[in-house]
Design a protein around this motif. Sequence first.
Motif, PDB file in Angstrom:
ATOM      1  N   SER A  35      51.408  38.848  26.276  1.00  0.00           N
ATOM      2  CA  SER A  35      50.805  37.520  26.246  1.00  0.00           C
ATOM      3  C   SER A  35      49.301  37.595  26.477  1.00  0.00           C
ATOM      4  O   SER A  35      48.853  38.210  27.448  1.00  0.00           O
ATOM      5  CB  SER A  35      51.436  36.634  27.331  1.00  0.00           C
ATOM      6  OG  SER A  35      50.703  35.446  27.520  1.00  0.00           O
ATOM      7  N   HIS A  36      48.532  36.967  25.589  1.00  0.00           N
ATOM      8  CA  HIS A  36      47.094  36.890  25.800  1.00  0.00           C
ATOM      9  C   HIS A  36      46.760  35.974  26.973  1.00  0.00           C
ATOM     10  O   HIS A  36      45.723  36.122  27.605  1.00  0.00           O
ATOM     11  CB  HIS A  36      46.409  36.392  24.527  1.00  0.00           C
ATOM     12  CG  HIS A  36      46.180  37.485  23.527  1.00  0.00           C
ATOM     13  ND1 HIS A  36      45.094  37.504  22.692  1.00  0.00           N
ATOM     14  CD2 HIS A  36      46.881  38.603  23.238  1.00  0.00           C
ATOM     15  CE1 HIS A  36      45.137  38.582  21.921  1.00  0.00           C
ATOM     16  NE2 HIS A  36      46.215  39.250  22.229  1.00  0.00           N
ATOM     17  N   HIS A  37      47.667  35.033  27.257  1.00  0.00           N
ATOM     18  CA  HIS A  37      47.458  34.172  28.419  1.00  0.00           C
ATOM     19  C   HIS A  37      47.508  34.994  29.703  1.00  0.00           C
ATOM     20  O   HIS A  37      46.769  34.737  30.651  1.00  0.00           O
ATOM     21  CB  HIS A  37      48.514  33.062  28.455  1.00  0.00           C
ATOM     22  CG  HIS A  37      48.326  32.027  27.397  1.00  0.00           C
ATOM     23  ND1 HIS A  37      47.304  31.105  27.425  1.00  0.00           N
ATOM     24  CD2 HIS A  37      49.030  31.767  26.257  1.00  0.00           C
ATOM     25  CE1 HIS A  37      47.378  30.311  26.358  1.00  0.00           C
ATOM     26  NE2 HIS A  37      48.416  30.695  25.637  1.00  0.00           N
ATOM     27  N   ALA A  38      48.393  35.989  29.722  1.00  0.00           N
ATOM     28  CA  ALA A  38      48.474  36.868  30.892  1.00  0.00           C
ATOM     29  C   ALA A  38      47.193  37.683  31.035  1.00  0.00           C
ATOM     30  O   ALA A  38      46.697  37.892  32.152  1.00  0.00           O
ATOM     31  CB  ALA A  38      49.686  37.796  30.772  1.00  0.00           C
ATOM     32  N   THR A  39      46.644  38.127  29.915  1.00  0.00           N
ATOM     33  CA  THR A  39      45.380  38.864  29.950  1.00  0.00           C
ATOM     34  C   THR A  39      44.279  37.988  30.540  1.00  0.00           C
ATOM     35  O   THR A  39      43.513  38.418  31.415  1.00  0.00           O
ATOM     36  CB  THR A  39      44.987  39.317  28.534  1.00  0.00           C
ATOM     37  OG1 THR A  39      45.970  40.226  28.037  1.00  0.00           O
ATOM     38  CG2 THR A  39      43.629  40.014  28.543  1.00  0.00           C
ATOM     39  N   ARG A  40      44.206  36.758  30.089  1.00  0.00           N
ATOM     40  CA  ARG A  40      43.196  35.831  30.614  1.00  0.00           C
ATOM     41  C   ARG A  40      43.422  35.563  32.096  1.00  0.00           C
ATOM     42  O   ARG A  40      42.467  35.419  32.870  1.00  0.00           O
ATOM     43  CB  ARG A  40      43.230  34.538  29.809  1.00  0.00           C
ATOM     44  CG  ARG A  40      42.664  34.674  28.402  1.00  0.00           C
ATOM     45  CD  ARG A  40      43.059  33.528  27.503  1.00  0.00           C
ATOM     46  NE  ARG A  40      42.764  32.231  28.084  1.00  0.00           N
ATOM     47  CZ  ARG A  40      43.116  31.071  27.515  1.00  0.00           C
ATOM     48  NH1 ARG A  40      43.778  31.078  26.358  1.00  0.00           N
ATOM     49  NH2 ARG A  40      42.805  29.932  28.084  1.00  0.00           N
ATOM     50  N   TRP A  41      44.692  35.504  32.512  1.00  0.00           N
ATOM     51  CA  TRP A  41      45.009  35.267  33.928  1.00  0.00           C
ATOM     52  C   TRP A  41      44.485  36.401  34.793  1.00  0.00           C
ATOM     53  O   TRP A  41      43.891  36.164  35.837  1.00  0.00           O
ATOM     54  CB  TRP A  41      46.517  35.124  34.098  1.00  0.00           C
ATOM     55  CG  TRP A  41      46.923  34.833  35.521  1.00  0.00           C
ATOM     56  CD1 TRP A  41      47.002  33.614  36.110  1.00  0.00           C
ATOM     57  CD2 TRP A  41      47.290  35.801  36.521  1.00  0.00           C
ATOM     58  NE1 TRP A  41      47.397  33.740  37.426  1.00  0.00           N
ATOM     59  CE2 TRP A  41      47.576  35.072  37.704  1.00  0.00           C
ATOM     60  CE3 TRP A  41      47.404  37.185  36.527  1.00  0.00           C
ATOM     61  CZ2 TRP A  41      47.977  35.692  38.889  1.00  0.00           C
ATOM     62  CZ3 TRP A  41      47.788  37.812  37.704  1.00  0.00           C
ATOM     63  CH2 TRP A  41      48.068  37.076  38.867  1.00  0.00           C
ATOM     64  N   PHE A  42      44.694  37.649  34.355  1.00  0.00           N
ATOM     65  CA  PHE A  42      44.209  38.799  35.123  1.00  0.00           C
ATOM     66  C   PHE A  42      42.682  38.776  35.238  1.00  0.00           C
ATOM     67  O   PHE A  42      42.122  39.066  36.297  1.00  0.00           O
ATOM     68  CB  PHE A  42      44.663  40.104  34.472  1.00  0.00           C
ATOM     69  CG  PHE A  42      46.032  40.561  34.889  1.00  0.00           C
ATOM     70  CD1 PHE A  42      46.248  41.091  36.153  1.00  0.00           C
ATOM     71  CD2 PHE A  42      47.114  40.458  34.030  1.00  0.00           C
ATOM     72  CE1 PHE A  42      47.510  41.513  36.551  1.00  0.00           C
ATOM     73  CE2 PHE A  42      48.376  40.872  34.417  1.00  0.00           C
ATOM     74  CZ  PHE A  42      48.583  41.398  35.673  1.00  0.00           C
ATOM     75  N   VAL A  43      42.014  38.430  34.146  1.00  0.00           N
ATOM     76  CA  VAL A  43      40.550  38.379  34.166  1.00  0.00           C
ATOM     77  C   VAL A  43      40.071  37.277  35.111  1.00  0.00           C
ATOM     78  O   VAL A  43      39.126  37.474  35.891  1.00  0.00           O
ATOM     79  CB  VAL A  43      39.996  38.155  32.743  1.00  0.00           C
ATOM     80  CG1 VAL A  43      38.481  37.971  32.790  1.00  0.00           C
ATOM     81  CG2 VAL A  43      40.353  39.336  31.841  1.00  0.00           C
ATOM     82  N   ARG A  44      40.722  36.139  35.057  1.00  0.00           N
ATOM     83  CA  ARG A  44      40.336  35.025  35.939  1.00  0.00           C
ATOM     84  C   ARG A  44      40.575  35.384  37.410  1.00  0.00           C
ATOM     85  O   ARG A  44      39.751  35.075  38.272  1.00  0.00           O
ATOM     86  CB  ARG A  44      41.120  33.767  35.559  1.00  0.00           C
ATOM     87  CG  ARG A  44      40.685  32.528  36.344  1.00  0.00           C
ATOM     88  CD  ARG A  44      41.317  31.277  35.748  1.00  0.00           C
ATOM     89  NE  ARG A  44      41.004  30.088  36.535  1.00  0.00           N
ATOM     90  CZ  ARG A  44      39.859  29.422  36.456  1.00  0.00           C
ATOM     91  NH1 ARG A  44      38.916  29.811  35.613  1.00  0.00           N
ATOM     92  NH2 ARG A  44      39.647  28.355  37.196  1.00  0.00           N
ATOM     93  N   MET A  45      41.707  36.039  37.702  1.00  0.00           N
ATOM     94  CA  MET A  45      42.001  36.451  39.083  1.00  0.00           C
ATOM     95  C   MET A  45      40.960  37.448  39.588  1.00  0.00           C
ATOM     96  O   MET A  45      40.591  37.448  40.763  1.00  0.00           O
ATOM     97  CB  MET A  45      43.401  37.056  39.166  1.00  0.00           C
ATOM     98  CG  MET A  45      44.532  36.044  39.001  1.00  0.00           C
ATOM     99  SD  MET A  45      44.438  34.642  40.184  1.00  0.00           S
ATOM    100  CE  MET A  45      43.818  33.333  39.107  1.00  0.00           C
ATOM    101  N   TRP A  46      40.495  38.297  38.690  1.00  0.00           N
ATOM    102  CA  TRP A  46      39.438  39.268  39.049  1.00  0.00           C
ATOM    103  C   TRP A  46      38.174  38.527  39.483  1.00  0.00           C
ATOM    104  O   TRP A  46      37.573  38.855  40.508  1.00  0.00           O
ATOM    105  CB  TRP A  46      39.159  40.150  37.831  1.00  0.00           C
ATOM    106  CG  TRP A  46      37.990  41.063  37.914  1.00  0.00           C
ATOM    107  CD1 TRP A  46      37.837  42.135  38.748  1.00  0.00           C
ATOM    108  CD2 TRP A  46      36.802  41.000  37.109  1.00  0.00           C
ATOM    109  NE1 TRP A  46      36.629  42.757  38.505  1.00  0.00           N
ATOM    110  CE2 TRP A  46      35.980  42.080  37.513  1.00  0.00           C
ATOM    111  CE3 TRP A  46      36.358  40.170  36.077  1.00  0.00           C
ATOM    112  CZ2 TRP A  46      34.735  42.328  36.916  1.00  0.00           C
ATOM    113  CZ3 TRP A  46      35.135  40.415  35.497  1.00  0.00           C
ATOM    114  CH2 TRP A  46      34.337  41.475  35.920  1.00  0.00           C
ATOM    115  N   ALA A  47      37.794  37.507  38.730  1.00  0.00           N
ATOM    116  CA  ALA A  47      36.595  36.747  39.063  1.00  0.00           C
ATOM    117  C   ALA A  47      36.780  35.949  40.352  1.00  0.00           C
ATOM    118  O   ALA A  47      35.864  35.862  41.181  1.00  0.00           O
ATOM    119  CB  ALA A  47      36.231  35.809  37.908  1.00  0.00           C
TER     120      ALA A  47
END
Length: 245
Positions: A35-47
């Motif tokens: 899921s690309h949504h999961a990829t975006r979630w990981f990036v957002r959690m990093w920030a």
Amino acid sequence: MRYTAALIRSILFWILFVIMSSISSIGAVVSLPISHHATRWFVRMWAIFHRLICRFVLGHKIVVEGEMPDIPVLYVFKHEGAFETIEQPMLFQWPAVFAKEQLLSIPVWGQAARFYGLIPVDRDGGGKAMRAMLSAARAALAGDRPLVLFAEGTRVPHGEAPPLRSGFAGIYRMLGVPVIPVAVNSGLVYPPRRWVKWPGTITYRIGETIPAGLPREEAEGRVWRAINALNPPEALLAGMPKAEK
């Protein structure tokens, strides 16, 4: 004593940041087939995690003066450190950030960044690279994503106000969208290319929206003044573009 405290805080900050960056990068890449949504979630959690350790480990207070609407416009940020680049996935839901092509070659992190939708900037790529960059930018705008540009081209120590890179004018003219300039003084406590960070306040100041279609000199002058609004007055006088004198 002050330096010792800052050093201890910085060591703990870097340990936590490297661990979280590794987890987030691997998670973002592994989740791509799912899921690309999961990829975006990981990036957002990093920030978000970065903001938390800046606040509770480094002792930063973050102040936002004004509003940054999550809309398809061109944001131009002052660039004083890595702080404001890492913050982007938290400031906006899914920003399209213009980034140096070299950054996308970093193992694992580069893969995640490319799939996240960073827009590569290849200054030596000629017309073909420019067309690809503009095509990616237009696709992001069509997807209701804000564009984020660091128009100075590199990190600038606090108090310096260099002219905008020439690429800003071309992007502004060819995309034909409003610009929202953002000043930030992160360099005071999160200085560029310095290992030790300091406690203190980081301020974002959102400038007046600049409409599309202005003459180049006027658009550049208004953006330049707005992103340097948190600089000392003498820095502005020293670096003021000739067309604005």
